[in-house]
Design an enzyme around this catalytic site. Structure first.
Site, mmCIF file in Angstrom:
data_model
loop_
_atom_site.group_PDB
_atom_site.id
_atom_site.type_symbol
_atom_site.label_atom_id
_atom_site.label_comp_id
_atom_site.label_asym_id
_atom_site.label_seq_id
_atom_site.Cartn_x
_atom_site.Cartn_y
_atom_site.Cartn_z
ATOM 1 N N ALA A 92 -62.798 0.691 69.127
ATOM 2 C CA ALA A 92 -61.920 1.016 70.249
ATOM 3 C C ALA A 92 -62.605 0.762 71.569
ATOM 4 O O ALA A 92 -63.833 0.601 71.632
ATOM 5 C CB ALA A 92 -61.488 2.473 70.169
ATOM 6 N N ASN A 93 -61.822 0.729 72.622
ATOM 7 C CA ASN A 93 -62.346 0.695 73.981
ATOM 8 C C ASN A 93 -62.302 2.109 74.546
ATOM 9 O O ASN A 93 -61.543 2.939 74.071
ATOM 10 C CB ASN A 93 -61.453 -0.193 74.849
ATOM 11 C CG ASN A 93 -61.943 -1.618 74.910
ATOM 12 O OD1 ASN A 93 -62.720 -2.051 74.081
ATOM 13 N ND2 ASN A 93 -61.477 -2.336 75.899
#
Ligand code: CTP
Ligand code: CA
Length: 225
Positions: A33-34
């Site tokens: 994920a970011n």
């Protein structure tokens, strides 16, 4: 979705906003994920709504509450975000504030990966995700009149943003400085440079809600012609 009638400079206009991170599965329990709280994107959706727009917010996984009066579509991965965003078109304005993961695992495992006790490490092979902003910015038939992207940068913030403006077919890039000392991630303040084709506006540091309100009024002014 049902939208109550509204008044305001954006009444009768449709807006699409993406927000939050995307989660790209490695297996059913793990993901890439970011970093993104969704605060800025959600605030933009709320601000556009306050000016009367019919707003669809396509959001990756976040822990903040849905803005009132906005049609919220929840997604996990970049590919789901692209599909949900395209399904919203046509709109008058698209604001892509999501922190989309650039890569996903090429063939995510359908069952949980287990340690086999030998200490042998798994290796992940990655593939590039679709670019949602570029897809919409370069859309041949359904390009919104106004397409706005974000760019979280460190270093030469404005020149990176100008490059993205051209590459992705955007009208504006809201470039924000995310150097660790800026405190942007997870915080409430943001320092934005609004990069257009022939001008750059340097906005003072303000809250994400204030950035959203100012961006919504730029959008209203632009669509009112
Ligand atoms: N974006 C998108 N889809 C992607 C990647 C980015 O829609 N797969 C959008 C973001 O929502 C943002 C803008 O593109 O509005 C810029 O994102 P950014 O990550 O800064 O751009 P990248 O092209 O991925 O470049 P970088 O290598 O700097 O990450
Ligand atoms: Ca990126």
């Amino acid at each position: 979705a049902f939208f109550a009638e509204t008044a305001g400079p954006l009444a009768g206009k449709k807006a699409l906003v993406t927000s939050g991170p995307t989660h790209e599965p490695i297996d059913p329990v793990r993901y890439i994920a970011n970093r993104s709280s969704g605060k800025q994107g959600h605030a933009i959706a709320a601000a556009l709504r306050r000016l009367g727009a019919e707003v669809t917010l396509v959001s990756g996984p976040v822990t903040i509450v849905d803005p009132a009066g906005v049609n919220v579509v929840k997604v996990e991965s970049a590919r789901e975000m692209l599909e949900a965003s395209l399904a919203c078109l046509p709109v008058d304005v698209a604001v892509m504030a999501a922190a989309v993961a650039d890569w996903r695992v090429a063939d995510a495992a359908g069952t949980k990966m287990k340690k086999d006790g030998s200490g042998k490490l798994p290796s992940l092979s990655l593939t590039e995700n679709p670019d949602i902003l570029a897809t919409i910015g370069h859309h041949e038939t359904l390009r919104p009149s106004l397409v706005i992207g974000f760019a979280a940068e460190t270093g030469n913030v404005i020149s990176y943003a100008k490059d993205k403006l051209g590459r992705k077919g955007a009208d504006f890039i809201c470039a924000n400085d995310v150097s660790p000392e800026s405190g942007v991630f997870g915080g409430d303040a943001n320092t934005v440079h609004l990069v257009g084709k022939d001008a750059v506006e340097d906005w003072p540091t303000m809250t994400k809600d204030e950035v959203a309100a100012r961006l919504a009024s730029v959008i209203a002014a632009r669509l009112d012609t």
